[in-house]
Design a protein around this motif. Structure first.
Motif, PDB file in Angstrom:
ATOM      1  N   CYS A   2       0.858  -1.189   0.000  1.00 60.47           N
ATOM      2  CA  CYS A   2       0.000   0.000   0.000  1.00 60.47           C
ATOM      3  C   CYS A   2       0.896   1.241   0.000  1.00 60.47           C
ATOM      4  O   CYS A   2       2.086   1.170   0.342  1.00 60.47           O
ATOM      5  N   SER A  55      -9.595  -6.416   7.383  1.00 63.01           N
ATOM      6  CA  SER A  55      -8.538  -5.850   6.548  1.00 63.01           C
ATOM      7  C   SER A  55      -7.759  -4.874   7.413  1.00 63.01           C
ATOM      8  O   SER A  55      -8.330  -3.921   7.943  1.00 63.01           O
ATOM      9  N   CYS A  56      -6.451  -5.119   7.579  1.00 58.52           N
ATOM     10  CA  CYS A  56      -5.644  -4.301   8.487  1.00 58.52           C
ATOM     11  C   CYS A  56      -4.343  -3.863   7.818  1.00 58.52           C
ATOM     12  O   CYS A  56      -3.805  -4.568   6.957  1.00 58.52           O
ATOM     13  N   GLU A  57      -3.850  -2.704   8.246  1.00 59.06           N
ATOM     14  CA  GLU A  57      -2.571  -2.212   7.770  1.00 59.06           C
ATOM     15  C   GLU A  57      -1.522  -2.386   8.857  1.00 59.06           C
ATOM     16  O   GLU A  57      -1.754  -2.040  10.027  1.00 59.06           O
ATOM     17  N   ASP A  96     -12.021  -4.323   3.400  1.00 59.57           N
ATOM     18  CA  ASP A  96     -12.797  -4.635   4.599  1.00 59.57           C
ATOM     19  C   ASP A  96     -14.247  -4.977   4.268  1.00 59.57           C
ATOM     20  O   ASP A  96     -14.933  -5.627   5.053  1.00 59.57           O
ATOM     21  N   HIS A 146      -7.219  -9.741   4.814  1.00 57.01           N
ATOM     22  CA  HIS A 146      -6.316  -8.919   4.009  1.00 57.01           C
ATOM     23  C   HIS A 146      -5.380  -8.141   4.915  1.00 57.01           C
ATOM     24  O   HIS A 146      -5.805  -7.522   5.894  1.00 57.01           O
ATOM     25  N   GLN A 203      -2.258  -5.261   4.546  1.00 56.11           N
ATOM     26  CA  GLN A 203      -1.501  -4.402   3.648  1.00 56.11           C
ATOM     27  C   GLN A 203      -0.314  -3.811   4.402  1.00 56.11           C
ATOM     28  O   GLN A 203      -0.390  -3.506   5.595  1.00 56.11           O
ATOM     29  N   ARG A 226      -7.551  -0.023   2.411  1.00 54.92           N
ATOM     30  CA  ARG A 226      -7.837  -0.945   3.513  1.00 54.92           C
ATOM     31  C   ARG A 226      -9.330  -1.115   3.708  1.00 54.92           C
ATOM     32  O   ARG A 226      -9.846  -2.226   3.866  1.00 54.92           O
TER      33      ARG A 226
END
Length: 546
Positions: free
Chosen positions: A113, A141-143, A135, A170, A172, A131
């Motif tokens: 990302c 979905s996490c960074e 989601d 997910h 990133q 993100r």
């Protein structure tokens, strides 16, 4: 994606760029195959793939990579992992992530990302909120903001795949973080991902056993949660029927849990409208690991008029509109094994087996009448294929019929994009399955329209040298949509498209190709394709069995 980028290497012997460390971490945790497409933004993730000893499968589109990871996960029971670039790569894999979420499949997408998006516009592959976009179709979905966070999120995903209902995830990682040096991930701890069983207490199992013993016409419904255990799932499902005398249905995902010759088995006809009449005769229904969703039933209510016992690992399922009288949040296998310990070793059948035979014949005739010409081809293939054939199907009329009438000899061997219901699933998913099952038969079934969604993945199948038969059922139109329009008294519109020469298209990719002219030739083509040194496109005109 192909713009130049500076090379980057670690300057410390004890460290590597984080992108490389991620591959080493995944290998240490049992990941042997990664599906994806490299790009400038995620190239650091590729630095460690070969070094770690992981096979990489190059997809032609990120959607293909996601479906391949899905097919691999369903075939192995292990997580399917995909490496994806920023922006369009993430958008392209969102459909497979949504499908994996819907079908409870362990797919982990790891993407790059941008480092900063709040004050800068016009960057390559930029999205407003990447993100958050993922989601919408994933469990989460996490960074990762640090190497430690990246490692922690990976371990969290792998743990959750084992500990509860499998759902797509997910993660990133910012580009600069992937390029920066990082210490290795924490050592893998054997047993870290041991499955959590959620076994019900003995006293509760004794109560369920007593209720089944008192019931005059108990009915069992088995879903995909048991089928994922393969032969072990078959053993406990068959034992439950034997020990209770109950009749049974299996969901589409539960196909193969009960043998065709089991006299109390109603098969995969739960979605038949007339199955309501069967359910109305039950005085106790026990549902083990089945969502009873719209795509299981094709109606809003199951149709029972009696007490229901519901078993599922997901509390959301247990609180759905079916409102069971007794609920158990438990792993399906753990529940079944605990219950069998309380049941007698045998019980006489509590249903008229002749009546069950007549119901199944009626259901099959209805299916054949709705979509003529498909049942004979299904019957011929089912009789001829090896028992360990694993099948991946697309959203096509052939599959809709086959899922009901094809008596699978083994559980967990038919995979279909249920729920999310995307076109283009079968080819890339079957590639993932065939990669996982080298030397074992894998069959792809697609319709003429859906096949073209992901036909480019033929290139990957040829590169891999997969002995993969690809049955393309060609009725020259969106036949299911046309039928639906007619049923709704809508003049059919936009349901016919110009098809290519599928056999020539297959050969253009380097695959083998054939156009059988009879049902027997279809069977021979599939069997021959299992022995080939590359995939075979088997173009079947829908009139072949007429």
């Amino acid at each position: 994606m192909n713009s130049p980028a500076p090379t980057r290497s670690s300057t410390h012997a004890s460290t590597r760029p984080l992108g490389a460390q991620v591959s080493h971490m995944l290998k240490a945790r049992g990941v042997d195959v990664i599906f994806g497409i490299p790009g400038v933004h995620n190239q650091e993730m590729y630095r460690g793939i070969e070094e770690a000893g992981i096979q990489h499968v190059l997809a032609r589109h990120e959607q293909g990579a996601g479906f391949m990871a899905d097919g691999y996960a369903r075939a192995t029971g292990k997580p399917g992992v995909a490496y994806i670039i920023t922006g369009p790569g993430l958008c392209n894999i969102m459909t497979p992530l949504g499908q994996a979420y819907s079908d409870s499949v362990s797919v982990l997408a790891i993407s790059s990302c941008l480092d900063e998006t709040s004050s800068t516009r016009g960057q390559l592959h930029q999205m407003l909120d990447q993100r958050a976009a993922a989601d919408c179709v994933c469990d989460w979905s996490c960074e990762a903001g640090s190497a430690e966070a990246a490692y922690g999120l990976i371990d969290r995903a792998l743990t959750e795949f084992s500990a509860g209902r499998a759902r797509s995830k997910h993660i990133q990682v910012p580009i600069a973080l992937l390029e920066g040096d990082a210490e290795a991930a924490p050592p893998f701890r054997p047993g870290s991902y041991a499955e959590i069983k959620h076994t019900p207490p003995d006293a509760m199992m004794a109560s369920v056993s007593e209720m089944l013993g008192r019931a005059r016409s108990p009915l069992l419904i088995f879903g995909g949660a048991l089928a994922q255990y393969g032969a072990s799932g078959e053993d406990v499902a068959r034992a439950m029927v034997k020990c209770t005398g109950a009749a049974a249905f299996t969901s589409y995902a539960g196909a193969g849990l009960l043998p065709r010759e089991e006299p109390l088995n109603h098969g995969c006809y739960l979605g038949r409208p007339d199955s309501v009449g069967v359910l109305a005769k039950a005085d106790l229904v026990v549902v083990v690991g089945c969502e009873l969703s719209e795509c299981d039933l094709w109606r809003t209510e199951l149709g029972h008029e009696c007490m229901m016992i519901r078993v599922d690992i997901d509390p959301e399922v247990l609180s759905d509109l079916h409102r069971a009288d007794f609920i158990f949040q438990a792993d399906a296998m753990a529940f079944a094994q605990a219950l069998l310990a309380k049941l007698p070793l045998h019980s006489d059948p509590k249903w008229d087996t002749g009546e069950i035979d007549r119901a199944k014949a009626r259901f099959k005739a209805q299916t054949d009448a709705e979509r003529p010409g498909i049942v004979p081809v299904c019957d011929a293939l089912a009789a001829a294929l090896p028992d360990d054939t694993m099948i991946y199907s697309d959203m096509t009329q052939f599959a809709y019929v086959a899922k009901e009438v094809w008596d699978m000899p083994r559980a967990g061997h038919w995979h279909h994009p249920t729920g999310f219901g995307t076109l283009g699933y079968a080819l890339p998913a079957s590639i993932g399955g065939a990669v996982a099952r080298r030397g074992k038969p894998t069959l792809c079934i697609a319709g003429d329209y859906g096949f073209q969604y992901t036909v480019q993945e033929l290139g990957a199948a040829v590169e891999l040298g997969l002995a993969l038969p690809i049955l393309v059922w060609d009725n020259g139109k969106l036949k299911e949509i046309e039928d639906s329009m007619i049923h709704a008294q809508i003049a059919p519109n936009a349901v016919i498209a110009q098809n290519p020469d599928f056999a020539a298209l297959g050969r253009a990719y380097g695959a083998l190709a054939t156009t059988p002219q009879s049902t027997d030739e279809v069977v021979s083509a599939v069997l021959n394709a299992f022995e080939a040194d590359r995939p075979t496109v088997i173009h079947v005109d829908a009139g072949v069995a007429s």
